[in-house]
Design an enzyme around this catalytic site. Sequence first.
Site, PDB file in Angstrom:
ATOM      1  CE1 TYR A   1     -10.854  -0.481  -3.485  1.00  0.00           C
ATOM      2  CE2 TYR A   1     -12.100  -2.210  -2.383  1.00  0.00           C
ATOM      3  CZ  TYR A   1     -11.394  -1.013  -2.332  1.00  0.00           C
ATOM      4  OH  TYR A   1     -11.236  -0.367  -1.139  1.00  0.00           O
TER       5      TYR A   1
ATOM      6  CG  ASP B   1      -8.434   2.614   5.540  1.00  0.00           C
ATOM      7  OD1 ASP B   1      -9.593   2.812   5.947  1.00  0.00           O
ATOM      8  OD2 ASP B   1      -7.920   3.251   4.596  1.00  0.00           O
TER       9      ASP B   1
END
Length: 292
Positions: A134, A170
Amino acid sequence: MAATRAIAAVAGQTASCLLSKRPFALKQKPNSICFNRKTFVVSKRLFSCNAIYNPEVQIKEEGQPETLDYRVFFVTNSGKKISPWHDVPLHLGDGSFNFIVEIPKESSAKMEVATDELYTPIKQDTKKGKLRYYPYNINWNYGLLPQTWEDPCFANSEVEGAFGDNDPVDVVEIGGARRKIGEILKVKPLAALAMIDEGELDWKIVAISLDDPKASLVNDVDDVEKHFPDTLTAIRDWFRDYKIPDGKPANKFGLGNKAASKDYALKVITEANESWAKLVKRSIPSGELSLV
């Protein structure tokens, strides 16, 4: 060197039935049907296998972290590999769920269950042969709900007709502790965000671990706003914007761009669990997904 370290037994509750050619015993429930040596409860109830034993699960690391060959496998005490996606039970029977940590809070390596590999270990995602990160740290523990699947052939009429992203559901866990890769936490859902990523529906269930000091204070979306002010907005904004530094457009959100209630989150989980059940009993083509 590969290392093995014990993690908590699966919340001290029921263990899931292992997949084909693995020994187990079942406790039959009313209104249930057996498929391929597994029990799936029909109607609105969650699909889950209940074994009469509660094996402690360990994780076994192979390879070095932040390398292409690094894998985190889940094994029983006898050393048999199991799938964190298929073999860890979803529902614990008391309104809580098992959550598997893929990415610890305040880290940036994009770890995920390898849904196309045997025993679906956790690995670092790649793009064009390079490890993915990320652009900045994620601020919460992030991972998946086992025994769930977002069907890429199902168009959700409530969320712009978007199709599922072909992955487990998720979870964004908002507790204060930084967890470890492969840790199994007992969590309760609090809210749901309907993220749309390049046209695919990618649910984010907001939850909290039951061992967190604030767990008793939060039971629904409004409690999150009260005891974790601005957290839902921060989660939405983080997932909306994290691809922008790579030159991609911002992700969108359905349901009015707002977090839905706990009841809605439970609805999402139940539907994704039903889709997973159809997948593992091969009512739906699995493609490249591993069912072991």
